[in-house]
Motif scaffolding. Structure first.
Motif, PDB file in Angstrom:
ATOM      1  N   ALA A 156       0.833  -1.208   0.000  1.00 14.45           N
ATOM      2  CA  ALA A 156       0.000   0.000   0.000  1.00 14.45           C
ATOM      3  C   ALA A 156       0.865   1.254   0.000  1.00 14.45           C
ATOM      4  O   ALA A 156       0.592   2.217  -0.735  1.00 14.45           O
ATOM      5  CB  ALA A 156      -0.930  -0.013   1.211  1.00 14.45           C
ATOM      6  N   VAL A 157       1.934   1.247   0.814  1.00 17.33           N
ATOM      7  CA  VAL A 157       2.845   2.401   0.852  1.00 17.33           C
ATOM      8  C   VAL A 157       3.527   2.586  -0.500  1.00 17.33           C
ATOM      9  O   VAL A 157       3.643   3.698  -1.017  1.00 17.33           O
ATOM     10  CB  VAL A 157       3.892   2.217   1.968  1.00 17.33           C
ATOM     11  CG1 VAL A 157       4.957   3.309   1.893  1.00 17.33           C
ATOM     12  CG2 VAL A 157       3.224   2.243   3.342  1.00 17.33           C
ATOM     13  N   GLU A 158       3.974   1.480  -1.094  1.00 19.62           N
ATOM     14  CA  GLU A 158       4.652   1.560  -2.390  1.00 19.62           C
ATOM     15  C   GLU A 158       3.683   2.011  -3.482  1.00 19.62           C
ATOM     16  O   GLU A 158       4.069   2.738  -4.407  1.00 19.62           O
ATOM     17  CB  GLU A 158       5.259   0.205  -2.753  1.00 19.62           C
ATOM     18  CG  GLU A 158       6.063   0.209  -4.040  1.00 19.62           C
ATOM     19  CD  GLU A 158       7.192   1.228  -4.048  1.00 19.62           C
ATOM     20  OE1 GLU A 158       7.568   1.680  -5.146  1.00 19.62           O
ATOM     21  OE2 GLU A 158       7.709   1.571  -2.958  1.00 19.62           O
ATOM     22  N   ALA A 159       2.417   1.587  -3.386  1.00 13.57           N
ATOM     23  CA  ALA A 159       1.418   2.031  -4.363  1.00 13.57           C
ATOM     24  C   ALA A 159       1.241   3.550  -4.298  1.00 13.57           C
ATOM     25  O   ALA A 159       1.120   4.227  -5.332  1.00 13.57           O
ATOM     26  CB  ALA A 159       0.089   1.330  -4.109  1.00 13.57           C
ATOM     27  N   LEU A 160       1.242   4.104  -3.069  1.00 15.91           N
ATOM     28  CA  LEU A 160       1.161   5.559  -2.919  1.00 15.91           C
ATOM     29  C   LEU A 160       2.393   6.237  -3.511  1.00 15.91           C
ATOM     30  O   LEU A 160       2.285   7.279  -4.172  1.00 15.91           O
ATOM     31  CB  LEU A 160       1.015   5.929  -1.436  1.00 15.91           C
ATOM     32  CG  LEU A 160      -0.323   5.575  -0.775  1.00 15.91           C
ATOM     33  CD1 LEU A 160      -0.269   5.883   0.721  1.00 15.91           C
ATOM     34  CD2 LEU A 160      -1.468   6.341  -1.434  1.00 15.91           C
ATOM     35  N   ASN A 161       3.565   5.644  -3.274  1.00 17.07           N
ATOM     36  CA  ASN A 161       4.796   6.207  -3.840  1.00 17.07           C
ATOM     37  C   ASN A 161       4.758   6.207  -5.362  1.00 17.07           C
ATOM     38  O   ASN A 161       5.198   7.155  -6.021  1.00 17.07           O
ATOM     39  CB  ASN A 161       6.011   5.408  -3.359  1.00 17.07           C
ATOM     40  CG  ASN A 161       6.332   5.668  -1.899  1.00 17.07           C
ATOM     41  OD1 ASN A 161       6.030   6.734  -1.377  1.00 17.07           O
ATOM     42  ND2 ASN A 161       6.941   4.692  -1.241  1.00 17.07           N
ATOM     43  N   ILE A 162       4.239   5.104  -5.939  1.00 16.52           N
ATOM     44  CA  ILE A 162       4.167   5.012  -7.401  1.00 16.52           C
ATOM     45  C   ILE A 162       3.234   6.080  -7.963  1.00 16.52           C
ATOM     46  O   ILE A 162       3.535   6.732  -8.979  1.00 16.52           O
ATOM     47  CB  ILE A 162       3.700   3.593  -7.815  1.00 16.52           C
ATOM     48  CG1 ILE A 162       4.806   2.573  -7.510  1.00 16.52           C
ATOM     49  CG2 ILE A 162       3.335   3.550  -9.297  1.00 16.52           C
ATOM     50  CD1 ILE A 162       4.384   1.142  -7.717  1.00 16.52           C
ATOM     51  N   ARG A 163       2.097   6.289  -7.296  1.00 11.96           N
ATOM     52  CA  ARG A 163       1.152   7.324  -7.750  1.00 11.96           C
ATOM     53  C   ARG A 163       1.770   8.717  -7.647  1.00 11.96           C
ATOM     54  O   ARG A 163       1.600   9.556  -8.536  1.00 11.96           O
ATOM     55  CB  ARG A 163      -0.125   7.269  -6.923  1.00 11.96           C
ATOM     56  CG  ARG A 163      -1.018   6.085  -7.232  1.00 11.96           C
ATOM     57  CD  ARG A 163      -2.402   6.292  -6.691  1.00 11.96           C
ATOM     58  NE  ARG A 163      -3.030   7.474  -7.284  1.00 11.96           N
ATOM     59  CZ  ARG A 163      -4.249   7.905  -6.956  1.00 11.96           C
ATOM     60  NH1 ARG A 163      -4.947   7.273  -6.015  1.00 11.96           N
ATOM     61  NH2 ARG A 163      -4.762   8.978  -7.531  1.00 11.96           N
ATOM     62  N   MET A 164       2.491   8.962  -6.561  1.00  7.09           N
ATOM     63  CA  MET A 164       3.118  10.281  -6.388  1.00  7.09           C
ATOM     64  C   MET A 164       4.212  10.500  -7.425  1.00  7.09           C
ATOM     65  O   MET A 164       4.359  11.602  -7.959  1.00  7.09           O
ATOM     66  CB  MET A 164       3.680  10.406  -4.970  1.00  7.09           C
ATOM     67  CG  MET A 164       2.602  10.436  -3.887  1.00  7.09           C
ATOM     68  SD  MET A 164       3.280  10.411  -2.214  1.00  7.09           S
ATOM     69  CE  MET A 164       4.060  12.019  -2.160  1.00  7.09           C
ATOM     70  N   ARG A 165       4.979   9.450  -7.719  1.00  5.40           N
ATOM     71  CA  ARG A 165       6.045   9.595  -8.719  1.00  5.40           C
ATOM     72  C   ARG A 165       5.474   9.820 -10.111  1.00  5.40           C
ATOM     73  O   ARG A 165       6.032  10.573 -10.907  1.00  5.40           O
ATOM     74  CB  ARG A 165       6.938   8.353  -8.711  1.00  5.40           C
ATOM     75  CG  ARG A 165       7.870   8.259  -7.510  1.00  5.40           C
ATOM     76  CD  ARG A 165       8.992   7.259  -7.760  1.00  5.40           C
ATOM     77  NE  ARG A 165       8.468   5.912  -7.977  1.00  5.40           N
ATOM     78  CZ  ARG A 165       8.349   5.010  -6.999  1.00  5.40           C
ATOM     79  NH1 ARG A 165       8.695   5.330  -5.768  1.00  5.40           N
ATOM     80  NH2 ARG A 165       7.888   3.811  -7.262  1.00  5.40           N
ATOM     81  N   SER A 166       4.371   9.139 -10.423  1.00  2.35           N
ATOM     82  CA  SER A 166       3.780   9.292 -11.752  1.00  2.35           C
ATOM     83  C   SER A 166       3.074  10.632 -11.912  1.00  2.35           C
ATOM     84  O   SER A 166       2.909  11.132 -13.026  1.00  2.35           O
ATOM     85  CB  SER A 166       2.779   8.156 -12.016  1.00  2.35           C
ATOM     86  OG  SER A 166       1.727   8.201 -11.078  1.00  2.35           O
ATOM     87  N   ALA A 167       2.650  11.242 -10.804  1.00  2.00           N
ATOM     88  CA  ALA A 167       1.935  12.514 -10.864  1.00  2.00           C
ATOM     89  C   ALA A 167       2.882  13.708 -10.924  1.00  2.00           C
ATOM     90  O   ALA A 167       2.469  14.815 -11.278  1.00  2.00           O
ATOM     91  CB  ALA A 167       1.006  12.655  -9.661  1.00  2.00           C
TER      92      ALA A 167
END
Length: 249
Positions: free
Chosen positions: A224-235
């Motif tokens: 879940a934490v990594e999913a948030l990181n991926i979304r933040m990096r892609s945004a």
């Protein structure tokens, strides 16, 4: 045909199917990582073959259930500790997971050229990958089958649950593999958890039982934490920086 109208059978079927899918997550992640080293055109076929092999392995172990349950009997003793066939499989399977996961992390970080180490030709590469998948299937299938026997007494229900669970994993395997390939940090996280799983298997072989709920909770939280990181990096075009402001300055 009475079983069609028996609610207990259906509850057991759906519960066992869900459990088989959860227990198969480790398996499908490891298969995806192993297959990721192969040429692109060979990956879908090898991935499906590996999952089909997992299904056949579980069904064969299920049909030879008397032999599987006999694996829990002590074969010999070491320092007063009874060692069974199941303990040996879990111990060496755990060691294999530790070795393979550590090797994958090393090669992923160091970027070592493996041209001279890989089997020559697609046939040799396919065979080497399938052998490793077979070893992983046996290790993961053993606990899965023993768990299934403890939950359901009807063999046809167990076989049906295994088949449905593997079909679901086959349908999701391509998406999971592509997602892992696109996000190296997620692959590293998956390999780290496979090291944890290998350690748990070795501990289990010595009758030190670690509740799997703890492992799966940690895995789900980290994902879940990594999913948030991926979304933040892609945004963001720029990487996210933590604030370093010092209060009062």
């Amino acid at each position: 045909m009475d079983w069609l109208t028996n609610p207990e059978i259906w509850v057991a079927f759906f519960t066992l199917t869900a459990l088989e899918i959860v227990l198969g997550i480790d398996n499908i992640i490891m298969i995806s990582i192993l297959v990721g080293r192969m040429p692109k055109e060979m990956q879908p076929r090898t991935r499906l073959f590996g999952l089909a092999l997992a299904m056949v392995t579980r069904i064969l172990l299920l049909l030879s259930i008397s032999w599987v349950m006999g694996l829990t009997a002590d074969l010999f003793h070491v320092f007063g500790q009874g060692i069974s066939g199941r303990d040996l499989i879990l111990f060496f399977g755990g060691l294999f997971l530790l070795w393979k996961s550590s090797t994958e992390i090393y090669h992923g970080l160091e970027g070592e050229d493996e041209t001279d180490q890989t089997p020559k030709g697609k046939g040799g590469l396919f065979l080497a990958t399938i052998v490793q998948i077979a070893i992983i299937d046996i290790v993961f299938s053993l606990d899965s089958v023993i768990t299934a026997v403890g939950m359901v007494s009807h063999v046809p229900v167990m076989i049906a649950a295994i088949i449905v669970a593997v079909l679901v994993m086959m349908a999701a395997s391509g998406t999971i593999s592509e997602f892992i390939d696109r996000h190296p940090s997620l692959k590293l996280l998956a390999l780290s958890f496979l090291i944890v799983v290998g350690t748990v298997l070795i501990a289990d072989s010595f009758e030190v039982h670690v509740p799997k709920g703890y492992v799966y909770f940690a895995m789900a939280f980290s994902l879940a934490v990594e999913a948030l990181n991926i979304r933040m990096r892609s945004a963001r075009a720029e990487p996210v920086h933590l604030r370093k402001d010092i209060p009062g300055q």
